[in-house]
Design an enzyme around this catalytic site. Structure first.
Site: not given
Length: 343
Positions: A35, A206
């Site tokens: 990360e 969407c």
DNA sequence: AATCCGGGGTT
DNA sequence: AACCCAGGATT
């Protein structure tokens, strides 16, 4: 589970990335390292660095006790080297205060150097399966499009709204997969340019797809309003077509270049023109705007034709009457050259 | 809220 | 060349 997460997870089972180096084995240390390496850095870039790093420093304790030079050497080429120092400092804090492990507590995690809200959430979700949202570039892109959220995602109010949606959409079940899934979607389908909406499992819901806004969202970073400055450029031209040029000073834009004399307004322009030449009348030419990186310059050209040079204003190192064919050899600002060419 | 950190890829 | 990328810290 909400329909968004449900559809996304179904897609992930079929198409998600499941063979990234930090996914097997998956432990908190490797997730954390990945990360941090992936902050502002793309996956393909990170992979070799990650493999080399964990081969050299396989555990958190190895990292904590390593020489700083070793850590920096492993980071060399990745950029943002502060991340490497933070990483090791955090590892040492974990050894000192958290029994050599990354805390499972959000606040304790986010307190560690180099771990902010999103990275803390990613670690908790990926390594421990806890329900915490992430909000990285992928998630921002997916959510702004899916929900039709306008405004630059980097701006506080927009980011706040995005965090709220990210929180609401993150399911309590399969949180690790969901977190990976939304990043995979953003990285493989909902990419910045030419998103593959045809393959997207959530395309029917969407907003960006529905309203054809995929090229508009996420909104571009607002180009900060650059100030506009005004200037009058004096074009003193004599009967032979020569124009008076002035060398600009060592400071500021166009330093050292030959340009036209300037004035703040027409009044000052007249006075300046009369000090340099005998002139009769002036003709205002169409103004234009020249754009610099840090400001816009509105130029109002003022043409004084049939000008006669005053005797005391002779050619010198900073002032000269210049025929058209002499200009080619001089350094002139591009807009000035264009302006004179179009006379 | 704006700026900095950084090398690499994309357009 | 400009912009973006698995952001966070600092001011």
């Amino acid at each position: 589970m909400n329909p968004f997460a449900s559809a996304l997870l179904a897609w992930f089972d079929e198409h998600g990335r499941k063979d990234l180096p930090w996914q097997h084995p998956r432990d908190a240390y490797r997730v954390w390292l990945s990360e941090v390496m992936l902050q502002q850095t793309q996956v393909v870039t990170v992979i070799p660095y990650f493999l080399r790093f964990v081969a050299t420093l396989p555990t958190l304790r190895d990292l904590a006790s390593a020489e700083e030079d070793t850590v920096l050497a492993l980071w060399s080429g990745l950029g943002y080297y502060r991340r490497a120092r933070f990483l090791q400092r955090a590892a040492q804090i974990c050894v000192d205060k958290h029994d050599g492990e990354l805390p499972r507590d959000f606040a304790a995690l986010a307190e560690l150097p180099g771990i902010g809200r999103s990275t803390a959430g990613a670690i908790l979700a990926q390594a421990y399966g806890l329900r915490f949202p992430i909000l990285d570039g992928n998630v921002k892109r997916v959510l702004t499009r899916h929900l039709g959220i306008h405004g630059h995602p980097g701006q506080s109010p927009v980011e706040k709204v995005l965090w709220q949606h990210a929180e609401a959409l993150t399911p309590a079940q399969r949180t690790a997969d969901y977190t990976q899934a939304i990043m995979d979607l953003g990285a493989t389908l909902c990419v910045r340019a030419k998103p593959r909406c045809d393959a997207c499992p959530m395309a029917s819901d969407c907003v960006a797809k529905r309203d054809d806004l995929t090229t508009q969202l996420p909104s571009a970073k607002p180009t900060k309003a650059v100030p506009t400055r005004d200037t009058v450029m004096l074009i003193l031209r004599d009967a032979e077509g020569r124009v008076l040029l002035e060398r600009r000073g060592p400071q500021g834009v166009w330093s050292g270049l030959w340009s036209l004399p300037e004035a703040g307004d027409h009044d000052q322009a007249w006075r300046a023109a009369q000090s340099m030449a005998t002139i009769d009348d002036a003709q205002a030419l169409p103004s234009f705007v020249h754009v610099f990186s840090h400001y816009r310059l509105k130029v109002e050209p003022l043409l004084f034709d049939e000008a006669t040079a005053r005797p005391r204003i002779a050619d010198n190192s900073n002032l000269r009457w210049c025929a058209p064919d002499e200009r080619a050899a001089l350094g002139l600002p591009a807009p000035v050259r264009t302006l004179l060419q179009n006379l």
